[in-house]
Scaffold this motif. Structure first.
Motif, PDB file in Angstrom:
ATOM      1  N   GLN A 118       7.429  10.693  -2.118  1.00  0.00           N
ATOM      2  CA  GLN A 118       7.848   9.182  -1.544  1.00  0.00           C
ATOM      3  C   GLN A 118       8.849   8.631  -2.057  1.00  0.00           C
ATOM      4  OE1 GLN A 118       5.442   6.633  -4.326  1.00  0.00           O
ATOM      5  NE2 GLN A 118       5.408   5.239  -2.551  1.00  0.00           N
ATOM      6  N   ARG A 167       9.412   9.394   5.446  1.00  0.00           N
ATOM      7  CA  ARG A 167       9.223   9.477   7.158  1.00  0.00           C
ATOM      8  C   ARG A 167       7.897  10.005   7.080  1.00  0.00           C
ATOM      9  NH1 ARG A 167      13.195   7.822   9.429  1.00  0.00           N
ATOM     10  NH2 ARG A 167      12.972   9.318  11.053  1.00  0.00           N
ATOM     11  N   ARG A 220      -0.818  10.421   5.298  1.00  0.00           N
ATOM     12  CA  ARG A 220      -1.422   8.827   5.593  1.00  0.00           C
ATOM     13  C   ARG A 220      -2.238   8.905   7.314  1.00  0.00           C
ATOM     14  NH1 ARG A 220       1.205   2.994   4.803  1.00  0.00           N
ATOM     15  NH2 ARG A 220       0.579   2.826   6.852  1.00  0.00           N
ATOM     16  N   ARG A 231      -2.942   2.822   3.074  1.00  0.00           N
ATOM     17  CA  ARG A 231      -1.757   1.995   3.260  1.00  0.00           C
ATOM     18  C   ARG A 231      -0.950   1.092   2.183  1.00  0.00           C
ATOM     19  NH1 ARG A 231      -7.323   1.205   4.791  1.00  0.00           N
ATOM     20  NH2 ARG A 231      -7.713   0.605   7.391  1.00  0.00           N
ATOM     21  N   GLU A 270       3.692   3.533   0.540  1.00  0.00           N
ATOM     22  CA  GLU A 270       5.618   3.732   1.346  1.00  0.00           C
ATOM     23  C   GLU A 270       6.445   4.740   1.045  1.00  0.00           C
ATOM     24  OE1 GLU A 270       5.164   1.482   3.718  1.00  0.00           O
ATOM     25  OE2 GLU A 270       3.267   0.505   3.784  1.00  0.00           O
TER      26      GLU A 270
END
Length: 219
Positions: free
Chosen positions: A51, A60, A67, A199, A202
């Motif tokens: 992450q 990113r 994901r 979900r 991040e």
């Protein structure tokens, strides 16, 4: 990784050019690794992704890819912070400090190799000592060690991570090892995918981009 043991690991060269090449090679490298291990996509029980903190583009790209795969394959996805990897390798309890820019630091603390006792943050020196002051053992990169030593705080050097992905996989395995058999039924897969949903994973940038966008001026 299978049954807690590394089956296969791959690593790309460092450097800006190599990072850009890694972006385009990521999905083909995943496919190649699965084939080399003798697996297919349905062999997987869980995915893990870094992450951050780190390169904005790298983080990113990795998270979007992870994901997408987790959603498509209905797999649980676990995100692991780089600071946690360092704490895992060094052995908790420990506080982890990395130099940022303009006198700021990335910092977190772990009482054991799991969720942080002090959440990762990007802070200036006064807040750093306030956040981590209760921790006896600190590890830090060379420049942070020198600066903190001048303020009376001695830190151990960072552990060497030969392949961060392996540490990430080991952390994920420890989180799931008591709950995930080598092969999941569809019901077990869906339950874990709902609990560790993609979900919730991040990017953990911690700091704002070091880019200034000039305001446009009307003619």
């Amino acid at each position: 990784m299978e049954s807690g043991q590394v089956v296969l690991e791959r690593q790309t060269a460092a450097g800006a050019a190599a990072r850009q090449e890694a972006v385009t090679a990521l999905v083909p490298s995943i496919d190649a690794a699965l084939k080399e291990a003798g697996w297919d996509k349905h062999s997987l029980s869980c995915l893990v992704v870094g992450q951050g903190p780190g390169s904005f583009t790298g983080i990113r790209t990795a998270i979007v890819t992870a994901r997408t795969l987790a959603d498509a394959l209905m797999l649980p996805l676990i995100g692991v912070c780089y600071l946690e990897c360092l704490a895992y390798a060094a052995g908790a309890p420990v506080a982890v400090v990395l130099a940022g820019s303009q006198g700021n630091f990335f910092a977190a603390a772990y009482s054991h190799a799991s969720e942080p006792a002090v959440d990762p943050a990007y802070v200036a020196l006064p807040e750093l000592t306030e956040r981590l002051g209760a921790w006896v053992r600190w590890i830090a990169d060379q420049s942070s060690r020198q600066l903190l030593a001048s303020h009376g705080r001695l830190c151990e050097p960072l552990p060497e991570l030969k392949n961060i992905a392996v540490i990430q996989a080991q952390i994920a395995w420890d989180r799931l090892s008591l709950r995930v058999p080598d092969r999941l039924t569809m019901e077990e897969r869906k339950k874990l995918a709902d609990e560790f949903t993609w979900r919730h994973v991040e990017p953990l940038y911690l700091r704002a981009p070091s880019v200034t966008v000039k305001k446009s001026h009307a003619n």
